[in-house]
Design an enzyme around this catalytic site. Structure first.
Site, PDB file in Angstrom:
ATOM      1  CG  HIS A 170      -2.033  -1.013   1.109  1.00 17.16           C
ATOM      2  ND1 HIS A 170      -3.333  -0.679   0.805  1.00 17.16           N
ATOM      3  CD2 HIS A 170      -2.019  -2.366   1.266  1.00 17.16           C
ATOM      4  CE1 HIS A 170      -4.073  -1.774   0.784  1.00 17.16           C
ATOM      5  NE2 HIS A 170      -3.300  -2.810   1.067  1.00 17.16           N
ATOM      6  CG  ASP A 366       0.495   9.191   0.586  1.00 16.01           C
ATOM      7  OD1 ASP A 366       0.601   8.065   1.122  1.00 16.01           O
ATOM      8  OD2 ASP A 366      -0.209  10.096   1.045  1.00 16.01           O
TER       9      ASP A 366
END
Length: 485
Positions: A170, A366
């Protein structure tokens, strides 16, 4: 066609009738408020059932061999394991969050490596493997999530588990020259190569992984692909129209005294670029732009990992910046920055997003950033806001109609804030409609189905396989099936 429990080299094809078995560090239990992107995404992915979700219970136990706690909610079953205090501290607060997290976010300067913490990380993964092996059925498909559990497939294979096993990262995958700062980088890459399918958020992450394997001469045991994670678009839109969201939106708008709102919603983490964002907003206030002084910036930043020194440092820095900026620019009737260290239910956040003319999502790095997508899904079609998005968020690969910025360039971010504030309604609507079409085309259900269908497409391989890509949506035709020996 069922998955049997024989060795990976002799089993047959996989059926769609077996359970999905999810494994993550923590489990989002029924009735709990789900705030993290991973928890929300996995809960949505399990809706079709039957499924099992295994993870840490949140409890520390002196005897790590206690039986698993299990519970059921409809077709979903949960299995929770306790961990010893010393191992948990070294595994979670140590190796996972003071080594892997900063390293994978390109912050080599914050890596604090200790060999004993690495060994604890491996011990905890073996504990997860032992707990999971006792729960598996012959036709289960195992889907392991995130950096805490990278070695889990290798541990399961050592226990002679023959089920098909996939992994999804992730967070970002760093390039080889960053990854090699980890003393155990080759071992980590070898563990990733044990999966039947290794999934990443973006094509850049996938390229970094493939490059690292080639550079280290490691043969993958399976396939790899980019699977950008989505959100439950219609659920977020419905939340934004709910009574709870409408009340939150109305109360927030009423507090603005006629000014417009810019909003940021981030975990309090150094990867989110919050100090840079505060400074960019100050540049906007000082720019003389027509919108300067006409915006209130609300930053919601729930604390996380409060025992890690680097997180304490960023909290102190933000408190100092908020005080400094407000001290210089506030007026008796207006405070430029509202800085809130608290979390809110999802419908309330949806109402806050809907009230905001500008969404500020400017991380330094991110994996995806689902807040960017949630902000868009919460907007009113009649009067949508504008997303200002960091080029270093994985979401930027999909959301080209946002205002894409370099978060290190404070002047450029300040200019984007002014451009967003002054954007005409028709342009805002056109951009928003294009972005929403893309979000609906790759929502969380599509993401989960595409990953699992790809994982189940071929029997597992026991080694030496090609590395192939499996990209959903518009990228599939260009890259799917590329083989790198």
């Amino acid at each position: 066609m069922n998955i049997d429990s024989r060795s990976r080299s002799t089993r047959g094809d996989c059926a769609d009738t077996g359970r999905i078995v999810l494994v993550s560090n923590r489990v989002a239990l029924p009735g709990e408020t789900q705030t993290g992107g991973l928890a929300v995404a996995l809960a949505a992915a399990m809706d079709d059932g039957p499924a099992l979700w295994l993870g840490w219970s949140g409890r520390i136990a002196s005897d790590a061999r206690l039986p698993l706690e299990t519970m059921r909610a409809g077709r979903l079953e949960y299995a929770l394991l306790d961990l010893p205090a010393d191992d948990f501290e070294a595994y979670y607060h140590g190796f996972a969050n003071r080594v892997l997290w900063p390293l994978f976010h390109y912050r080599i300067d914050l890596v604090d490596y200790h060999r004993e913490q690495h060994e604890a990380w491996l011990r905890v993964n073996r504990r997860f493997a032992e707990a999971l092996a006792g729960q598996l059925r012959a036709d289960d498909t195992v889907w392991i999530h995130d950096y805490h559990l990278i070695p889990l497939a290798r541990c399961l294979r050592e226990l002679r588990v023959g089920n098909r096993i996939g992994f999804f990262l992730h967070i970002p995958m760093p390039p080889p020259d960053v990854l090699c700062a980890l003393p155990a980088h080759r071992d980590l890459l070898g563990a990733l190569a044990c999966y039947d399918l290794a999934g990443f958020q973006t094509r850049a992450d996938l390229d970094n992984y493939r490059h690292a394997l080639r550079q280290q001469g490691i043969a993958s045991h399976g396939r790899s692909g980019a699977f950008p994670i989505g959100i439950d678009v219609e659920a977020v839109a419905a939340q934004a129209r709910s009574g709870e969201a409408e009340r939150a939106e109305h109360e927030l708008r009423a507090s603005l005294s006629g000014r417009r709102l810019a909003i940021g919603v981030d975990r309090l983490d150094y990867s989110k670029g919050l100090p840079e964002r505060f400074r960019a907003f100050e540049r906007h206030l000082e720019s003389g732009a027509s919108s300067a002084g006409q915006l209130t910036y609300l930053q919601i930043a729930p604390p996380s990992r409060t025992r890690v020194p680097e997180y304490q440092d960023v909290r102190r820095e933000l408190e100092g910046l908020a005080g400094h900026i407000n001290g210089r620019h506030a007026k008796p009737e207006w405070t430029p920055i509202r800085y809130v260290n608290d979390s809110f239910p999802q419908p309330v956040l949806a109402g806050f997003h809907r009230a905001a003319a500008i969404g500020l999502v400017t991380p330094l790095r991110d994996g995806m950033n689902l807040v960017a997508k949630e902000y868009l899904a919460a907007q009113s079609p009649r009067d949508p806001g504008v997303l200002v998005l960091s080029r270093f968020a994985g979401a930027a690969e999909e959301l080209a109609e946002a205002l894409i910025v370099n978060p290190h360039d404070l002047d450029a971010v300040a200019e984007a804030i002014d451009a967003a504030a002054g954007m005409p309604l028709r342009e805002r609507q056109d951009r928003w409609q294009a972005l929403m079409a893309r979000l609906r085309g790759n929502d969380v259900g599509h993401w989960a189905r595409h990953f699992l269908d790809t994982l189940r497409a071929e029997p597992p391989r026991c080694g030496g396989g090609a590395i192939t890509t499996a990209l959903p949506g518009p990228h599939a035709g260009a890259l799917a099936g590329v083989s790198l020996r």
